[in-house]
Design a protein around this motif. Sequence first.
Motif, mmCIF file in Angstrom:
data_model
loop_
_atom_site.group_PDB
_atom_site.id
_atom_site.type_symbol
_atom_site.label_atom_id
_atom_site.label_comp_id
_atom_site.label_asym_id
_atom_site.label_seq_id
_atom_site.Cartn_x
_atom_site.Cartn_y
_atom_site.Cartn_z
ATOM 1 N N ASP A 14 -1.706 9.536 -3.127
ATOM 2 C CA ASP A 14 -2.337 9.681 -1.590
ATOM 3 C C ASP A 14 -0.884 9.708 -0.929
ATOM 4 O O ASP A 14 -0.546 8.603 -0.257
ATOM 5 C CB ASP A 14 -3.101 8.424 -1.312
ATOM 6 N N HIS A 15 -0.142 10.917 -0.900
ATOM 7 C CA HIS A 15 0.973 10.930 -0.105
ATOM 8 C C HIS A 15 0.820 10.598 1.406
ATOM 9 O O HIS A 15 1.557 10.030 2.174
ATOM 10 C CB HIS A 15 1.654 12.288 -0.544
ATOM 11 N N GLU A 16 -0.214 11.320 1.764
ATOM 12 C CA GLU A 16 -0.356 11.240 3.326
ATOM 13 C C GLU A 16 -0.671 9.741 3.753
ATOM 14 O O GLU A 16 -0.187 9.329 4.747
ATOM 15 C CB GLU A 16 -1.611 12.018 3.871
ATOM 16 N N GLY A 17 -1.503 9.302 2.750
ATOM 17 C CA GLY A 17 -2.075 7.670 2.971
ATOM 18 C C GLY A 17 -0.493 6.828 3.171
ATOM 19 O O GLY A 17 -0.193 5.888 3.689
ATOM 20 N N ALA A 18 0.354 6.921 2.110
ATOM 21 C CA ALA A 18 1.589 6.387 2.021
ATOM 22 C C ALA A 18 2.450 6.556 3.224
ATOM 23 O O ALA A 18 2.988 5.711 3.898
ATOM 24 C CB ALA A 18 2.156 6.843 0.759
ATOM 25 N N GLN B 271 1.113 4.485 6.133
ATOM 26 C CA GLN B 271 1.500 3.019 5.890
ATOM 27 C C GLN B 271 2.961 2.924 6.186
ATOM 28 O O GLN B 271 3.747 1.898 6.956
ATOM 29 C CB GLN B 271 1.456 2.592 4.442
ATOM 30 N N GLU C 169 1.628 1.609 -3.797
ATOM 31 C CA GLU C 169 0.355 1.904 -4.356
ATOM 32 C C GLU C 169 -0.364 3.217 -4.006
ATOM 33 O O GLU C 169 -0.597 4.018 -4.992
ATOM 34 C CB GLU C 169 -0.733 0.829 -4.391
ATOM 35 N N LYS C 170 -0.264 3.784 -2.760
ATOM 36 C CA LYS C 170 -0.957 4.896 -2.293
ATOM 37 C C LYS C 170 -0.057 6.004 -3.093
ATOM 38 O O LYS C 170 -0.560 7.153 -3.212
ATOM 39 C CB LYS C 170 -1.087 4.954 -0.811
ATOM 40 N N TRP C 171 1.236 5.950 -3.029
ATOM 41 C CA TRP C 171 2.331 6.851 -3.783
ATOM 42 C C TRP C 171 1.981 6.966 -5.268
ATOM 43 O O TRP C 171 1.717 8.185 -5.485
ATOM 44 C CB TRP C 171 3.360 6.569 -3.321
ATOM 45 N N ASN C 172 1.751 6.183 -5.774
ATOM 46 C CA ASN C 172 1.548 6.087 -7.059
ATOM 47 C C ASN C 172 0.317 6.773 -7.575
ATOM 48 O O ASN C 172 -0.159 7.384 -8.500
ATOM 49 C CB ASN C 172 1.530 4.712 -7.737
ATOM 50 N N ALA C 173 -0.797 6.730 -6.583
ATOM 51 C CA ALA C 173 -2.033 7.222 -6.830
ATOM 52 C C ALA C 173 -2.276 8.564 -6.265
ATOM 53 O O ALA C 173 -3.184 9.275 -6.357
ATOM 54 C CB ALA C 173 -3.079 6.384 -5.894
ATOM 55 N N SER D 111 0.901 -1.253 -0.100
ATOM 56 C CA SER D 111 -0.039 -0.055 -0.133
ATOM 57 C C SER D 111 1.051 1.346 -0.272
ATOM 58 O O SER D 111 0.425 2.139 -0.410
ATOM 59 C CB SER D 111 -0.928 -0.006 1.362
#
Length: 297
Positions: free
Chosen positions: A227-231, A234, A221-225, A218
Motif C-alpha cells: 500500500d504505497h499510497e497509504g505509506a 502516513q 507495514e503499509k509499504w510491506n503490504a 504504519s
Amino acid sequence: MFKPHGIIPAMVTPFDQNGKVNETALRRLAGNMTTAGCHGLFVLGSNGEFFSLSNEEKVEISRIVVDEVNGQIPVYAGTGGNSTEETIMLTRQMEEAGVTAVSVITPYFVKLTQDELKQHFESIAEAVNLPIILYDIPGMTGNPLAPTTVKELSKVPNIVAIKDSSGSFDNVLKNLEAQGTDFTVLVGTDSLILPALMAGGGGAIAATANLLPKVVVSIYEKWNAGDHEGAELQQRKLRAIRNAFGKGTLPSVLKQAMNSAGLEVGPPRLPVKVLPESVKLEVEAIVDEYRLDGDVN
C-alpha cells in the motif's frame, strides 16, 4: 546473526521535576510502544539524552526497559563514548543488563580519520559479544562514517547494521551498497523513512515514534503490504512535528509534544531548557491537530 528491522523508536528518557529518571513513566512509555506494534526499542540515543546521563543511569534505564518488554521485542542501547575502552566497558555492562544489541555512535569532539574510526569499531566488535549498530550522525559528532568505511565494517560478523542519521539520502543510498543478508541500513532521519524503504532499507530508528508510534509503524507495514499510497500518507503526517524540532534544543520540542499529548516524560535535563511559552503554544497546536486526526489520544 541478529538482523534489526522495522520501526524502532529512539526513546526519550523521562525525568521527574528534580531531573531524576522517572521509572514509572519509562515503563509506561515502553509498554505503549510495544502495544503499538513497534519492532524494537532504542534507549540512550540522542533523543534519550545519553550525553547527560551517567553510566550507572544508562545501565539502570536499560534494565528497566528490558524488564518491561520481557522479551516481546528487541531492546537496543546506545553505548558509544569518546574512548574505545569506555565504550567496550559500557557495552559489556549492557550485555549483563540483557539488551539485544547496542548502538555505537562515533566519537565526538576530536576529529578522527576514517582509519581511526574503523579501528575503533573493529576493536569494540572484537572485545564484545553483542551485535553492534554503527551510529553515524556527523552533524552532531563532526566525525562522518564514509560509506567506504561502512562497507568494510559491514564484513565484521557482529557489526549488523548502521543507523544513518546523516540527513543525506545520497549517503543512505551509498550505505545501501553494503546491505546484505548480514547487514542492514536503518535511517535515523524520520523524513527519509519511506524513501529509504523504497530504496531497500531495513527500517528506521525514529524519534517521532515517541509521539506517533502507530503512524510511524504504519509507514513500514503499509509499504510491506504494497500500500504505497497509504505509506506516503502516513509519512506526510510526520512533517509537522519534524518541522517543529528546530524550535528548541534537542529533545525539548519532542518532550513538550509528548507532555502536551498526555505522555508525561517531564523536562529535558539541564543545560537543555524547557521551551519558552510562545513555542510551547505552537507545539501544543501541532499536537491538537494530531489529536483531531486520531493520531494521539
